[in-house]
Enzyme design. Structure first.
Site, PDB file in Angstrom:
ATOM      1  N   GLY A 193      -5.101  -0.772   6.209  1.00 61.06           N
ATOM      2  CA  GLY A 193      -5.495  -1.313   7.508  1.00 61.06           C
ATOM      3  C   GLY A 193      -6.881  -0.911   7.971  1.00 61.06           C
ATOM      4  O   GLY A 193      -7.467  -1.580   8.820  1.00 61.06           O
ATOM      5  N   CYS A 217       2.826  -7.078   1.806  1.00 66.59           N
ATOM      6  CA  CYS A 217       1.794  -6.421   2.619  1.00 66.59           C
ATOM      7  C   CYS A 217       0.995  -7.505   3.324  1.00 66.59           C
ATOM      8  O   CYS A 217       0.314  -8.303   2.675  1.00 66.59           O
ATOM      9  CB  CYS A 217       0.887  -5.587   1.716  1.00 66.59           C
ATOM     10  SG  CYS A 217      -0.497  -4.842   2.585  1.00 66.59           S
ATOM     11  N   ASN A 218       1.079  -7.532   4.648  1.00 68.25           N
ATOM     12  CA  ASN A 218       0.345  -8.545   5.417  1.00 68.25           C
ATOM     13  C   ASN A 218      -1.163  -8.375   5.294  1.00 68.25           C
ATOM     14  O   ASN A 218      -1.901  -9.361   5.247  1.00 68.25           O
ATOM     15  CB  ASN A 218       0.711  -8.446   6.900  1.00 68.25           C
ATOM     16  CG  ASN A 218       2.139  -8.849   7.172  1.00 68.25           C
ATOM     17  OD1 ASN A 218       2.411  -9.971   7.558  1.00 68.25           O
ATOM     18  ND2 ASN A 218       3.069  -7.930   6.963  1.00 68.25           N
ATOM     19  N   CYS A 261       3.173  -6.262   9.928  1.00 70.63           N
ATOM     20  CA  CYS A 261       2.869  -5.262   8.896  1.00 70.63           C
ATOM     21  C   CYS A 261       4.229  -4.862   8.360  1.00 70.63           C
ATOM     22  O   CYS A 261       5.154  -4.605   9.158  1.00 70.63           O
ATOM     23  CB  CYS A 261       2.154  -4.060   9.514  1.00 70.63           C
ATOM     24  SG  CYS A 261       2.086  -2.624   8.413  1.00 70.63           S
ATOM     25  N   THR A 262       4.373  -4.833   7.052  1.00 72.03           N
ATOM     26  CA  THR A 262       5.710  -4.601   6.485  1.00 72.03           C
ATOM     27  C   THR A 262       6.239  -3.195   6.747  1.00 72.03           C
ATOM     28  O   THR A 262       7.435  -2.945   6.601  1.00 72.03           O
ATOM     29  CB  THR A 262       5.718  -4.894   4.975  1.00 72.03           C
ATOM     30  OG1 THR A 262       4.660  -4.140   4.354  1.00 72.03           O
ATOM     31  CG2 THR A 262       5.523  -6.376   4.717  1.00 72.03           C
ATOM     32  N   SER A 281       0.832  -1.205   0.000  1.00 69.09           N
ATOM     33  CA  SER A 281       0.000   0.000   0.000  1.00 69.09           C
ATOM     34  C   SER A 281       0.868   1.258   0.000  1.00 69.09           C
ATOM     35  O   SER A 281       0.412   2.331  -0.387  1.00 69.09           O
ATOM     36  CB  SER A 281      -0.892   0.000   1.246  1.00 69.09           C
ATOM     37  OG  SER A 281      -0.077  -0.129   2.402  1.00 69.09           O
TER      38      SER A 281
HETATM   39  N1  DGL Z   1       2.211  -2.537   4.846  1.00 69.17           N
HETATM   40  C1  DGL Z   1       0.899  -3.065   5.020  1.00 69.17           C
HETATM   41  C2  DGL Z   1       0.919  -4.392   5.764  1.00 69.17           C
HETATM   42  O1  DGL Z   1       1.909  -5.106   5.735  1.00 69.17           O
HETATM   43  C3  DGL Z   1      -0.246  -2.226   5.501  1.00 69.17           C
HETATM   44  C4  DGL Z   1      -0.190  -0.766   5.778  1.00 69.17           C
HETATM   45  C5  DGL Z   1      -1.535  -0.103   5.536  1.00 69.17           C
HETATM   46  O2  DGL Z   1      -1.755   0.243   4.365  1.00 69.17           O
HETATM   47  O3  DGL Z   1      -2.350   0.042   6.466  1.00 69.17           O
HETATM   48  O4  DGL Z   1      -0.044  -4.789   6.365  1.00 69.17           O
END
Ligand code: DGL
Length: 267
Positions: A47, A78-79, A192-193, A15
């Protein structure tokens, strides 16, 4: 089996810039891999989105990106996207897809106390996918979950060179440590990455705790899936593609350049 051209890139997707924490580990392992990094800034943050929004949005964007860049492999860094939409993406694309899910398994192997923390987005921590990871890999352990959306903004700000109030990190760790059994917590999964980008700050807020993330697992998967493929001797500079306006990226450019992402464009 078709031969993959050595110029075919690895396509990373997140994201925002969180996926850079995964890209770093992959670049260390595969320094000649051509890279396209896609950030869905028009959709950030994921999120706070619903499952339906993510399930519709992510496969559609990845379909366009795959058509444009013809990658050898897609890594969804992205998790949130993976715990909700990995199956949809795999069904929609005809290239291998590597996903990132919370590293509960390595945390379960490392904990001494049997109390594991999970920091993630609100969308990730409520997923049944996380219930399944808990049940499969840490069935007799306690998993404390805390949604820390502030850390996504903090990581974005840090990468733009903007100051962040350290209270943000203290609050995130307190969200776990103040729960029942929180005092016994000895390892935290950065689910979360974006969060490994602020790991030093989180460590300063809770020096007694270990942190683990999913980057090593992704490196292993990518290595395995590309083991019979070739890489260019002199790869082109990396591409950063955003779904938002390129003009908004100005303060992010030094960070992107430090990852070799010098070709900046929009989808
Ligand atoms: N980097 C994303 C993840 O690993 C999420 C961040 C977001 O857009 O809220 O979940």
């Amino acid at each position: 089996m078709s031969i993959v051209p050595s110029s075919a890139p690895l396509l990373f997707f997140d994201s925002g810039i969180g996926g850079l924490s995964v890209l770093k580990a992959v670049q260390d392992a595969l320094p000649n891999a051509p890279i396209v990094f896609a950030a869905d800034y028009a959709g950030l943050p994921y999120g706070i989105k619903t499952e339906a929004e993510i399930s519709a949005r992510v496969p559609a964007l990845l379909g366009r990106l795959v058509e444009r860049y013809q990658p050898r492999l897609v890594a969804i860094a992205c998790n949130t996207a993976c715990t909700i939409a990995l199956t949809h993406v795999r069904a929609a694309l005809d290239v291998p897809v590597v996903g990132t899910v919370p590293a509960i398994k390595p945390a379960a192997e490392a904990t001494q106390s049997g109390v594991i923390g999970l920091l993630g987005t609100a969308a990730t921590v409520r997923q049944t996918y996380v219930d399944k990871l808990h049940k499969d890999h840490a069935p007799n352990m306690t998993l404390l979950r805390h949604a820390a959306p502030e850390l996504v903004s903090a990581a974005e700000a840090k990468m733009r060179g903007e100051p962040v109030d350290p209270a943000v990190y203290v609050r995130a760790m307190a969200g776990l440590m103040d729960q029942p059994d929180g005092a016994r917590l000895d390892i935290v999964v950065l689910g979360c990455t974006h969060f490994p980008l602020v790991e030093d700050e989180l460590r300063a807020a809770a020096p007694h705790v270990e942190f683990v993330d999913g980057a090593a697992g992704i490196v292993g998967r990518i290595r395995h899936l590309t083991k019979d493929q070739t890489w260019p001797v002199d790869p082109e500079e990396g591409t950063f593609v955003t779904t938002g306006p390129v003009a908004r990226l100005n303060t992010l450019l030094p960070a992107l350049f430090s990852f070799g992402l010098t070709r900046i464009t929009s989808l």
